[in-house]
Every structure is written in structure tokens, then in C-alpha cells.
Scaffold this motif. Structure first.
Motif, PDB file in Angstrom:
ATOM      1  N   PHE A 113      -4.430  -4.590  -8.922  1.00 31.25           N
ATOM      2  CA  PHE A 113      -5.717  -4.174  -8.370  1.00 31.25           C
ATOM      3  C   PHE A 113      -5.683  -2.687  -8.032  1.00 31.25           C
ATOM      4  O   PHE A 113      -6.633  -1.942  -8.294  1.00 31.25           O
ATOM      5  N   ALA A 114      -4.554  -2.236  -7.470  1.00 26.67           N
ATOM      6  CA  ALA A 114      -4.455  -0.826  -7.093  1.00 26.67           C
ATOM      7  C   ALA A 114      -4.525   0.070  -8.327  1.00 26.67           C
ATOM      8  O   ALA A 114      -5.037   1.191  -8.262  1.00 26.67           O
ATOM      9  N   GLN A 141       6.150  -8.176   2.893  1.00 26.83           N
ATOM     10  CA  GLN A 141       5.753  -6.941   3.589  1.00 26.83           C
ATOM     11  C   GLN A 141       6.583  -5.752   3.107  1.00 26.83           C
ATOM     12  O   GLN A 141       6.066  -4.649   2.916  1.00 26.83           O
ATOM     13  N   GLN A 142       7.869  -6.011   2.902  1.00 22.57           N
ATOM     14  CA  GLN A 142       8.728  -4.919   2.400  1.00 22.57           C
ATOM     15  C   GLN A 142       8.228  -4.425   1.049  1.00 22.57           C
ATOM     16  O   GLN A 142       8.230  -3.232   0.765  1.00 22.57           O
ATOM     17  N   ALA A 143       7.793  -5.398   0.226  1.00 22.78           N
ATOM     18  CA  ALA A 143       7.350  -5.013  -1.114  1.00 22.78           C
ATOM     19  C   ALA A 143       6.079  -4.161  -1.064  1.00 22.78           C
ATOM     20  O   ALA A 143       5.736  -3.481  -2.021  1.00 22.78           O
ATOM     21  N   LEU A 144       5.383  -4.235   0.065  1.00 20.67           N
ATOM     22  CA  LEU A 144       4.129  -3.482   0.180  1.00 20.67           C
ATOM     23  C   LEU A 144       4.338  -1.993   0.450  1.00 20.67           C
ATOM     24  O   LEU A 144       3.496  -1.170   0.108  1.00 20.67           O
ATOM     25  N   ARG A 145       5.462  -1.683   1.115  1.00 21.66           N
ATOM     26  CA  ARG A 145       5.551  -0.340   1.702  1.00 21.66           C
ATOM     27  C   ARG A 145       5.419   0.774   0.669  1.00 21.66           C
ATOM     28  O   ARG A 145       4.682   1.724   0.875  1.00 21.66           O
ATOM     29  N   ARG A 146       6.088   0.597  -0.452  1.00 20.70           N
ATOM     30  CA  ARG A 146       6.023   1.670  -1.453  1.00 20.70           C
ATOM     31  C   ARG A 146       4.655   1.653  -2.158  1.00 20.70           C
ATOM     32  O   ARG A 146       4.082   2.694  -2.434  1.00 20.70           O
ATOM     33  N   THR A 147       4.171   0.433  -2.395  1.00 20.74           N
ATOM     34  CA  THR A 147       2.858   0.300  -3.047  1.00 20.74           C
ATOM     35  C   THR A 147       1.800   1.071  -2.256  1.00 20.74           C
ATOM     36  O   THR A 147       0.943   1.750  -2.817  1.00 20.74           O
ATOM     37  N   MET A 148       1.883   0.949  -0.930  1.00 22.14           N
ATOM     38  CA  MET A 148       0.912   1.630  -0.082  1.00 22.14           C
ATOM     39  C   MET A 148       0.910   3.127  -0.324  1.00 22.14           C
ATOM     40  O   MET A 148      -0.131   3.778  -0.299  1.00 22.14           O
ATOM     41  N   ILE A 150       2.292   4.822  -3.127  1.00 22.27           N
ATOM     42  CA  ILE A 150       2.085   5.249  -4.514  1.00 22.27           C
ATOM     43  C   ILE A 150       0.606   5.337  -4.862  1.00 22.27           C
ATOM     44  O   ILE A 150       0.166   6.266  -5.521  1.00 22.27           O
ATOM     45  N   TYR A 151      -0.163   4.374  -4.371  1.00 17.03           N
ATOM     46  CA  TYR A 151      -1.575   4.352  -4.768  1.00 17.03           C
ATOM     47  C   TYR A 151      -2.497   4.938  -3.705  1.00 17.03           C
ATOM     48  O   TYR A 151      -3.683   4.666  -3.688  1.00 17.03           O
ATOM     49  N   SER A 152      -1.925   5.758  -2.814  1.00 16.94           N
ATOM     50  CA  SER A 152      -2.736   6.201  -1.670  1.00 16.94           C
ATOM     51  C   SER A 152      -3.921   7.072  -2.070  1.00 16.94           C
ATOM     52  O   SER A 152      -4.862   7.205  -1.299  1.00 16.94           O
TER      53      SER A 152
END
Ligand code: ATP
Ligand code: MG
Length: 344
Positions: A113-114, A141-148, A150-152
């Protein structure tokens, strides 16, 4: 009594759908879910700040934390609706505790989606809503941190939870944390009266007081109890409300506490014994004793001493010591406090 959240009408509802277009068969919590910031009751500082952000458009990653039924999900949906308008459908991904949100979903669905391209007004971002994020596993939650990160530049996260400490620190540090508090009795009452008028509910003053008392600042519970009482009995008065909520009658508890204040152990015990014989669990009784004591009109230092004793008993009950003897112990200690004798 925790009421399960009904299927959400929010995200699937058309953006901009006004409060006037309401279906009749919806539960009132959905029918009267605020659609704009002005309609959200309480926590004004936060909602004002968010409405400014909604106008400017540059939404930070957000966590809204607070007790159940105070408008966290509602706030996030309002925010997304205002920010994205007609693009709401394509540019919002909503995942709540009823969706699978394991590590794979974070890796695939959220990332996908991102990465998607959506045409948005300038300065706006896609929004990923993660409701009840405290129920996500730590791995996810850990898997989210980088995603947050990269797609900021294209995507923002809006998270809601009951306990912010259950969200891992790495995510907390990437978000602005807003805290919601319980609504005041006056705020709940005002909203309940408004709904009563719109639904032409017949009510009495003590009925509404009972609704507010049983809800304890949880607007969802207040509206649910109101609707259940109305559907079940027609008239909203205190007897009917307490039947629906199945809670010990606050007047009885008040009598009991007053008896403790005057040192009348027998009368106080008789009331607790009566409640016990009606089948109320120790935890229900102790919770109610606390609620009533909190609002009682009595000397402040004695009230504090009472609350302390009630707290200690509550702790023991939660530990599993929930017999009638436990309750009578509480009564004797309350009477001793009232007489100025040091208990324990
Ligand atoms: N501040 C409020 N103003 C008006 N109505 C409210 C407010 N808070 C809650 N409600 C009512 O309660 C319902 C549930 O609210 P919401 O879903 O926002 O709660 P929540 O804070 O997300 O709770 P939970 O932590 O259980 O998810 C709404 O649909 C609305 O009818
Ligand atoms: Mg919610």
C-alpha cells in the motif's frame, strides 16, 4: 462491562457523509459517531491541534492513546476524512485488531500500500490507520519501524491504542503521542441528552444519571446502555438502566458507606450480604463501592482513608480472595477508619 465494537461504519461510509443521513437500523454508537472535529466531545486541546494539522495538511506520524470509548478511532477517521476528502477510499488503509496483522501483513500488505501510487491533492499523504495497535505482536511492530521511515514522503501512520507502553519504543519515538483522557460526567450527559432528543427517548433525570454513572467516562458504553434500556424498556429511568447494566444499585452502596461512616457494622454488612445473595461478584461490588465512594459527600481525609481500604480489598479480590469474608473485612476496616482507630 466492555462492549464489543460494532462493525465499523466509519471507513466504508462515504466521506463527508453528514450526521443527518443516518440509517435507522444502525447501533447508536455508529449512528452518532462524530463526523467532524467540532462534534467530538472533550479532549479539546488535542482535537483543536489536530484540526489545525488537518487544515495545513502535513500530518506527522501519530499515536493516540487513551481509555476505551473516548473517541480515538473517531478522531483518526475524522482526520483522514478532512485531509483526503473524496480520495479517502483509495488513500486510506485501515487495519484493526480484527484483521490479521502479523509480520507478513506488515511486510506485504502495508508495504504494498505504501508503494502504490495514488493521485492526491498537493501536500497530502496516504494514511495507514492501525487501530488497537497495542494488540500487534512485537515482531510485527518491529517490522514497521523501517517501513515508517522509508515511505515517509508519501505515507503517514495514524495509530490508536489503549496502552501506549505496549507500543515498542522505536515506534513511539517515530510518532507524536497524543493522550486522551476519560470524558467528564457532564460531557457524557450532554451528549446523551442530545441523542435522547434526536431519538425521542422518554427519560427521567435519575435515569440519565444512572447512565452516566455506569459509563464512567466511556461514551460508547453510555450510548450502548442508553439504547439497550430504550429498546428493552421504553423508558430510561434508573431502575431500568441498572437492570440492563446489571450493577448493584448505587443507592444501596451509598447506604452501606454511610453506615460505615456512622460505625453501624450490622447495617453495612446486611447490605453487602443482600448484594451477595443477589449473585453479584465480589469484583462488581467492590468496583461499585469505589465509584460511589469517589463521588460521596464526606470529609476529605476520611474519604481518602476509605479509598485506600477499598483499593487494598480490590487488590485482594483480583488476586482471587473473593469471598464474603473479604467484604466483611472491608466493612470492619471502614468502620474502624471512621472511628479513627488505626486498622491493620
Ligand atoms: N468524544 C466523543 N464524542 C462523541 N461521541 C463519542 C466520543 N467518543 C466516543 N464516542 C462514541 O463512541 C463510539 C466509539 O468511539 P471510538 O470508536 O472513537 O472509541 P475509541 O476511543 O476508539 O475506543 P477503543 O479504545 O475501544 O477503540 C463512537 O462511535 C461515538 O458514537
Ligand atoms: Mg477504537
Amino acid at each position: 462491562m466492555e462492549v464489543e465494537e460494532a462493525p465499523q461504519a466509519g471507513p466504508s461510509a462515504e466521506p463527508g457523509q453528514g450526521p443527518l443521513q443516518k440509517a435507522d437500523n444502525l447501533p447508536w454508537i455508529e449512528k452518532y459517531r462524530p463526523q467532524t472535529f467540532q462534534e467530538i466531545v472533550g479532549n479539546e486541546d488535542t482535537t483543536n491541534r489536530l484540526s489545525v494539522i488537518a487544515k495545513q495538511g502535513n500530518l506527522p506520524n501519530l499515536i493516540i492513546a487513551g481509555p476505551p470509548g473516548v473517541g480515538k478511532t473517531t478522531t483518526i477517521l475524522c482526520l483522514a476524512r478532512i485531509l483526503l476528502g473524496p480520495a479517502f477510499k483509495d488513500a486510506v488503509l485501515e487495519l484493526n485488531a480484527s484483521n490479521d496483522r502479523g509480520i507478513d501483513v506488515v511486510r506485504n500488505k502495508i508495504k504494498m500500500f505504501a508503494q502504490q501510487k495514488v493521485t492526491l491533492p498537493p501536500g497530502r499523504h496516504k494514511i495507514i490507520i492501525l487501530d488497537e495497535v497495542d494488540s500487534m505482536t512485537e515482531g510485527a511492530q518491529q517490522a514497521l519501524r523501517r517501513t515508517m521511515e522509508i515511505y515517509s514522503n508519501t505515507t503517514r501512520f495514524a495509530l490508536a491504542c489503549n496502552y501506549s507502553e505496549k507500543v515498542i519504543e522505536a515506534i513511539q519515538s517515530r510518532c507524536a503521542i497524543l493522550r486522551y483522557s476519560r470524558l467528564t460526567d457532564a460531557q457524557v450527559l450532554a451528549r446523551v441528552i442530545q441523542v435522547c432528543q434526536q431519538e425521542s427517548v422518554e427519560y427521567t433525570q435519575d435515569g440519565l444519571e444512572a447512565i452516566v454513572f455506569t459509563a464512567q467516562g466511556d461514551m460508547r458504553q453510555a450510548l450502548n446502555n442508553l439504547q439497550s434500556t430504550f429498546n428493552g424498556f421504553g423508558v430510561v429511568n434508573s431502575t431500568n438502566v441498572l437492570k440492563v447494566c446489571d450493577e448493584p444499585h448505587p443507592m444501596l452502596i451509598k447506604d452501606m458507606l454511610n453506615s460505615c461512616v456512622t460505625g453501624d457494622v450490622r447495617k453495612a454488612f446486611k447490605i453487602v450480604d443482600h448484594l451477595w445473595s443477589l449473585g453479584y461478584a465480589a469484583e462488581d461490588i467492590i468496583k461499585n463501592i469505589f465509584k460511589v465512594c469517589k463521588n460521596m459527600d464526606m470529609e476529605e481525609s476520611l474519604k481518602l482513608a476509605f479509598i485506600k481500604q477499598i483499593g487494598v480489598t480490590h487488590m485482594r479480590i483480583v488476586d482471587g480472595l473473593c469471598s464474603l469474608v473479604q467484604m466483611s473485612g472491608l466493612i470492619s476496616r471502614l468502620c474502624m477508619e471512621a472511628k479513627g482507630v488505626k486498622g491493620e
